[in-house]
Motif scaffolding. Sequence first.
Motif: not given
Length: 82
Positions: A44-51
């Motif tokens: 979530w913190y790293l803005y990973k897709p779908g997180s």
Amino acid sequence: MSPNQPKTPTRPIRVDLTDWGIFGEATNAMGTDRSAAFRAFMDWYLYKPGSKAPVRPNKAAVEAAREAFLKKEAAKKTEGQA
């Protein structure tokens, strides 16, 4: 790769031992573990897709985890003195 070798290496971090124990109790109560909770936060913190932002337990659940951990720690100390 051997069947018991994890896909990712471990990484040490410095954390207060009481907080670590309470965090373990809280994640167990949520049906997960510390590693999964950290990975979800990092995704979530790293803005990973779908997180999505990790689900935070309610305060009562955390207080129950704190109480359970402290009770276990007290029991260990009592056993060590016997």
